[in-house]
Design an enzyme around this catalytic site. Structure first.
Site, short mmCIF file in Angstrom:
data_model
loop_
_atom_site.label_atom_id
_atom_site.label_comp_id
_atom_site.label_asym_id
_atom_site.label_seq_id
_atom_site.Cartn_x
_atom_site.Cartn_y
_atom_site.Cartn_z
N GLY B 42 0.85 -1.19 0.00
CA GLY B 42 0.00 0.00 0.00
C GLY B 42 0.88 1.23 0.00
N ALA B 44 2.23 2.83 2.41
CA ALA B 44 3.38 2.71 3.30
C ALA B 44 4.38 1.69 2.75
CB ALA B 44 2.92 2.31 4.70
N SER B 284 -17.24 9.83 0.94
CA SER B 284 -16.13 10.65 1.43
C SER B 284 -16.61 11.77 2.34
CB SER B 284 -15.37 11.26 0.28
OG SER B 284 -14.47 12.21 0.78
N ARG B 331 -14.46 13.44 13.01
CA ARG B 331 -15.25 12.24 12.76
C ARG B 331 -15.87 11.63 14.00
NH1 ARG B 331 -11.05 9.59 8.45
NH2 ARG B 331 -11.55 11.11 6.85
C1 LIG Z 1 -12.85 3.73 1.99
C2 LIG Z 1 -11.68 4.41 2.61
C3 LIG Z 1 -11.40 5.73 2.30
C4 LIG Z 1 -10.30 6.37 2.86
N1 LIG Z 1 -10.06 7.68 2.53
C5 LIG Z 1 -8.97 8.29 3.05
C6 LIG Z 1 -8.65 9.64 2.67
O1 LIG Z 1 -9.36 10.27 1.89
N2 LIG Z 1 -7.55 10.20 3.20
C7 LIG Z 1 -6.73 9.53 4.05
O2 LIG Z 1 -5.72 10.10 4.46
N3 LIG Z 1 -7.00 8.26 4.41
C8 LIG Z 1 -8.09 7.63 3.93
N4 LIG Z 1 -8.36 6.33 4.30
C9 LIG Z 1 -7.41 5.60 5.14
C10 LIG Z 1 -6.22 5.14 4.31
O3 LIG Z 1 -6.64 4.78 3.03
C11 LIG Z 1 -5.50 3.95 4.90
O4 LIG Z 1 -5.31 4.13 6.26
C12 LIG Z 1 -4.13 3.80 4.27
O5 LIG Z 1 -4.24 3.80 2.88
C13 LIG Z 1 -3.44 2.55 4.74
O6 LIG Z 1 -2.26 2.37 4.00
P1 LIG Z 1 -1.24 1.24 4.36
O7 LIG Z 1 -0.15 1.33 3.37
O8 LIG Z 1 -0.87 1.34 5.79
O9 LIG Z 1 -2.05 -0.13 4.22
P2 LIG Z 1 -2.88 -0.77 2.99
O10 LIG Z 1 -3.03 0.14 1.86
O11 LIG Z 1 -4.08 -1.37 3.59
O12 LIG Z 1 -1.94 -1.91 2.48
C14 LIG Z 1 -1.76 -3.10 3.17
C15 LIG Z 1 -0.88 -3.99 2.35
O13 LIG Z 1 -0.49 -5.10 3.14
C16 LIG Z 1 -0.72 -6.30 2.45
N5 LIG Z 1 -0.99 -7.31 3.45
C17 LIG Z 1 -1.86 -7.26 4.48
N6 LIG Z 1 -1.79 -8.38 5.21
C18 LIG Z 1 -0.87 -9.15 4.63
C19 LIG Z 1 -0.33 -10.43 4.94
N7 LIG Z 1 -0.70 -11.13 6.00
N8 LIG Z 1 0.60 -10.93 4.09
C20 LIG Z 1 1.03 -10.24 3.01
N9 LIG Z 1 0.58 -9.02 2.70
C21 LIG Z 1 -0.35 -8.49 3.51
C22 LIG Z 1 -1.84 -6.01 1.50
O14 LIG Z 1 -1.78 -6.89 0.41
C23 LIG Z 1 -1.53 -4.58 1.10
O15 LIG Z 1 -0.59 -4.58 0.06
C24 LIG Z 1 -9.47 5.67 3.76
C25 LIG Z 1 -9.74 4.36 4.08
C26 LIG Z 1 -10.87 3.73 3.54
C27 LIG Z 1 -11.19 2.37 4.00
#
Ligand SMILES: Cc1cc2nc3c(=O)[nH]c(=O)nc-3n(C[C@H](O)[C@H](O)[C@H](O)COP(=O)(O)OP(=O)(O)OC[C@H]3O[C@@H](n4cnc5c(N)ncnc54)[C@H](O)[C@@H]3O)c2cc1C
Ligand code: FES
Lengths: 256, 642
Positions: B42, B44, B284, B331
């Site tokens: 994702g 991060a 949103s 929120r």
């Molecule tokens: C509908 C929605 C709208 C949002 N809108 C906003 C917004 O407008 N602005 C904002 O700032 N935030 C928003 N958020 C929050 C934000 O999108 C998330 O908090 C953020 O994108 C998380 O990013 P991340 O990289 O931490 O994790 P993620 O993007 O969730 O990525 C997780 C990754 O880990 C991998 N993974 C997970 N478990 C495993 C495992 N066991 N083994 C291997 N791989 C695994 C997945 O495949 C994926 O690649 C929103 C969230 C939602 C649900």
């Protein structure tokens, strides 16, 4: 509502596969298509049968995972929507519904309705990026992008990479996907330095993956859940022609 | 064990710079000898894997989807914050820092939050340079909008698809490194175990989801960026596959889980329609800029068509209760206010679990085309799902689980208490305290991945001999073999139960228990009750779950079962944490701790700390470690949006 389902079942890439028939009952207008399949699967599981495998994740039309052909329509009969955005209110009670995977040589079936679309990632690897090191970027407002250009780039960038364009094309061509990806970057000032190299490499990779040629059937645009315009294909062809001309003068960037 | 946050001291504006200077560097020629595992692609994980690969480390990146571009970050709609002050409306790094600490209800570290605000400037530069098609003004400059809880316009956006476009930016950088050979990408691979040898994280065990094959991957450091755990509630706005497995496995191997009960309930989601429902859809938050939230004044009007309810009979309850912020309150505040009116019997729609979000006035003021330009795709999405046209009738919305502020405990370097295990993005607990402001998760994910881990990971690695040289840990090491064996046995056990209930039926039951007792309002009685029910549910799961098929092929029920098994354990920890924190703060509302007007009441005397839980072992209670929080810059005060 009740439905008669014909679902494609296939154990793995090598096995033959075929349709299985299932009856399903108790479905409402508000069930999404995938929720209807969830109901089917729960029923199969408690009777000890293996549930139908299909790709899905966000269930809101943005991740590009879901990928079903429903009654011959890629992503189902609803326009400009993914399979996960399809609701059962679009069907009539008692209807027979056929569910198949994307069918394309470059997208082999993994199991049942799930296919391997990694060819798309490899097309991006060939040049679908701007080479900018982390931390090396200038102030964002130092790159001016006209609103019309930014909007048009966004129109192309809206592609969710689901592969519907390939599944809908009689030739299984990936031109709409590749065009959207190439044009998103080629339209922007940030994409200019690598424009020719990107265009040639991505098209070359697309061909190498075994996607068919584009013969202007335009089924792709109709099937695209994001309504990506086939105009981008014309623009890609123009970019390609001029890139090839310049490449003749400098052979270095076609290799690799 | 005292938790060391390793936060730098001195003037807050200089802390990160000073810290960076003090971090050790890895010699460029040595970088390729170090192997790094990144779980998650994702914002991060994708940003981290791309940046680390670019620096020359050997990176292996994993995701469970069929492409890194499908990580759940793709679904973020609204936007990303940055303190650029391009609008000249009084924003600054300090203001973003201040707003985030206050918005988080004083349960985050000042040093971390300041750094986040600081690097927010670089993020926008980075993404714009990658070709992210942010919205522009006619002159070609970047456009901004204001977003929930902020009184400045600091949110950058790309239509309603900001997360998608930022992720495609990170994904393109990641694929560029794949092509360069510095990153190997493993799609459709799920991490099922963390390998810890001599107290250090040294690798992971994964399952290839296409073939079922278990694989061992060794490395010098493991970075988890596996997202949030909102799906413990079954229904949430998260993607179906979002899970806690990666972080939970690490927790069971010694990593502390911090503030697990801090959950964000988003006020603007499409209400639940039936018990077959598989997930909830977010509308949103940006909609609250132009939409007005209301319910009928009198419960008797709830069944009337909204258009038939006269202006005087409508209760614009957010504008009434919070005149200064109106519909733009944070929120947690907006969600609770909606729950209050629905509890009073004034909710609308099926089951009375909904409130109106009405665009009538803004359409009259700005015209339909302007509203369509701003929110067209969101309106279409709403129309698709509900079969109602929001240009004509008000939307119906209700709060839903959206984000988890809690996560694995990390220090200022984003390293957990297990050396060599780093945690980024939603998976860690670091920056949002008890409540996250809108458009700040994307910012944090990218900050962690692009601008923090590339520095802090080097400091750790510089102190270690690379495994490729030391050869101290191989696939034959006892700990490594034991980890793989444990995974194989767990899968075998699950497959052999062949009981009578589906995985989803357990997940739904768990979700309902959590939503009712550990959701928008929490009480001692409710939490104690659910803490008695959860062990029984877990026991039944391990006796009665039914997973057809084998482990040697794609088996989605087996995948889900593993995730639900972990959620069942996590749920218990969340309730325990919620019970222990007898104060209301941010998204955590304890009924016992409220002001006479029903607003959340914090208790800084007793609870101004991070609760970091250490796994106790099978059937043993976890141990609580407290990291005290100090506020030198933002004065502790009760939040007020009146
Ligand atoms: C509908 C929605 C709208 C949002 N809108 C906003 C917004 O407008 N602005 C904002 O700032 N935030 C928003 N958020 C929050 C934000 O999108 C998330 O908090 C953020 O994108 C998380 O990013 P991340 O990289 O931490 O994790 P993620 O993007 O969730 O990525 C997780 C990754 O880990 C991998 N993974 C997970 N478990 C495993 C495992 N066991 N083994 C291997 N791989 C695994 C997945 O495949 C994926 O690649 C929103 C969230 C939602 C649900
Ligand atoms: S499941 Fe994500 S687009 Fe359909």
């Amino acid at each position: 509502m009740k439905f008669k389902l014909n679902v494609w079942r296939q154990a793995n890439e090598k096995s033959a596969g075929g349709f299985e028939k299932y009856d399903i009952d108790g479905i409402t207008n508000d069930h999404s298509f995938l929720e209807m399949l969830d109901v089917l699967n729960e029923k199969l599981i408690v009777t000890g049968k293996e549930p139908v495998v299909f790709d899905h994740d966000c269930r809101e039309g943005i991740c590009g995972s879901c990928s079903l052909v429903v009654n011959g329509h890629v992503h189902g009969p609803q326009e400009a929507a993914t399979t996960c955005q399809l609701h059962m209110r679009k069907f009539t009670d008692g209807e027979e519904i056929t569910v198949e995977p994307w069918r394309a040589g470059a997208f082999p079936v993994i199991r049942d309705l799930a296919v391997d679309r990694s060819a798309f990632d490899r097309i991006i690897q060939a040049g679908g990026y701007v080479s900018v090191r982390t931390g090396a970027a200038p102030d964002a407002n130092s790159i001016l992008v006209g609103k019309d250009v930014a909007d048009r780039a966004m129109d192309a960038a809206a592609c969710i990479g689901c592969g519907a364009c390939v599944a809908a094309c009689p030739n299984a061509s990936a031109m709409l996907f590749t065009a959207a990806k190439v044009r998103h970057l080629n339209l922007l000032p940030q994409g200019q330095p690598e424009k020719d190299k990107r265009t040639i490499r991505m098209v070359t990779q697309m061909d190498a993956e075994g996607f068919g040629a584009c013969t202007n059937h335009l089924e792709c645009e109709a099937a695209c859940p994001k309504s990506i315009s086939t105009d981008f294909i014309g623009e890609l062809n123009r970019d390609l022609a001029s890139a090839m001309l310049r490449a003749r003068a400098d052979r270095s960037f076609t290799g690799g | 064990m005292a938790l060391q946050s390793h936060c730098p001291t001195g003037p807050i504006e200089q802390r990160w710079e000073k810290h960076r200077f003090n971090l050790k560097l890895v010699n460029p020629a040595n970088k390729r000898k170090y192997e790094v595992i990144v779980v998650g692609s994702g914002l991060a994980g994708g940003a981290a894997a791309a940046s680390l690969g670019e620096l020359g480390y050997k990176v292996q990146c994993f995701c469970y989807q069929d492409s890194p571009r499908r990580a759940h970050s793709i679904a973020a709609q609204g936007g990303i914050n940055s303190a650029k002050n391009y609008q000249n409306d009084g924003d600054s790094v300090y203001r973003l820092f201040y707003d985030t600490v206050k918005g988080g209800d004083y349960r985050a570290r000042e040093s971390n939050v300041y750094r986040l605000a600081e690097v927010s400037l670089n993020i926008i530069d980075q993404c714009a340079a990658q070709g992210v098609p942010f919205a522009r003004e006619y002159g070609g400059l970047l456009d901004n909008r204001s977003f929930g809880g902020a009184q400045v316009s600091r949110t950058f956006y790309a239509r309603g698809q900001t997360g998608q476009q930022l992720l495609l930016g990170a994904y393109s950088a990641l694929e560029r490194q794949v092509a360069a050979g510095t990153v190997s990408m493993h799609t459709r691979h799920e991490m099922l175990e963390l390998i810890v040898v001599d107290g250090r994280a040294r690798g992971i065990i994964t399952r290839d989801l296409s073939t079922g094959k278990l694989e061992t991957h060794l490395a010098d450091a493991v970075v988890l960026a596996s997202g949030g755990y909102g799906n413990v509630f079954f229904l949430s706005t998260n993607a179906m596959g979002c899970n806690v497995t990666a972080t939970w496995r690490a927790h069971k191997k010694g990593a502390f889980f911090a503030n697990p009960c801090f959950t964000q309930i988003h006020p603007t989601c499409i209400p639940v329609k039936g018990d077959y429902q598989s997930k909830l859809t977010l509308m949103s938050e940006s909609l609250r800029n132009d939409g007005r939230v209301w319910v009928p004044m009198s419960a008797a009007d709830c069944d009337k068509k909204p258009g038939e309810i006269a202006e005087a009979d409508r209760d614009y309850f957010l504008e009434r209760r919070y005149p200064a912020f109106g519909n733009l309150v944070p929120r947690d505040v907006a969600s609770r206010a909606a729950k209050v009116v629905c509890d009073e019997g004034r909710g609308v729609g099926p089951g009375g679990l909904g409130v109106y979000l009405d665009f009538r006035d803004s359409i009259a003021r700005l015209g339909k085309p302007k509203i369509a330009e701003r929110y067209g795709n969101l309106f279409d999405m709403y129309h698709h799902i509900t079969d109602e046209n929001p240009y004509e009738v008000p939307m119906r919305i209700y709060p839903a689980v959206h984000y988890t502020m809690g996560g694995l405990w990390v220090d200022y370097n984003l390293m957990s208490n297990v050396p060599g295990l780093f945690v980024l993005g939603e998976a860690n607990f670091s920056d949002h305290g008890a409540n996250r402001l809108g458009a700040s998760a994307l910012m944090q994910g990218l900050a962690d991945g692009y601008f923090v881990i590339p520095y802090t990971l080097g400091d750790y690695l510089a102190q270690m001999t690379p495994t490729s040289t030391a050869k101290d840990v191989t696939k034959d090491h006892v700990e490594v073999k034991a980890a793989k064996k444990a995974v194989a046995e767990r899968l075998k056990t699950l497959l052999e139960i062949k009981g009578k209930r589906t995985v989803d039926s357990f997940h739904r039951e768990l979700g309902k228990l959590m939503w009712d007792n550990c959701g928008m309002a929490r009480s001692e009685t409710g939490l104690k009750g659910v803490l008695e029910k959860l062990p029984a549910l877990r026991e039944e799961f391990w006796k009665n779950v039914c997973i057809p098929g084998s482990g040697e092929a794609m088996n989605q029920e087996l995948e889900k079962a593993g995730r639900v098994a972990d959620f069942l354990e996590l749920g218990e920890l969340m309730c325990r944490d919620a019970l222990d924190r007898n104060e209301s703060c941010g998204g955590h509302f304890r009924e016992e701790s409220a002001t006479p007007e029903g607003e959340a009441k914090r208790d800084d005397e007793q609870y101004c700390y991070v609760a970091a839980w250490e796994y106790g072992g099978e059937k043993k209670a976890p141990t609580l470690h407290k990291e005290p929080l100090e506020f030198e810059h933002v004065r502790l005060s009760q939040r007020s949006y009146k």
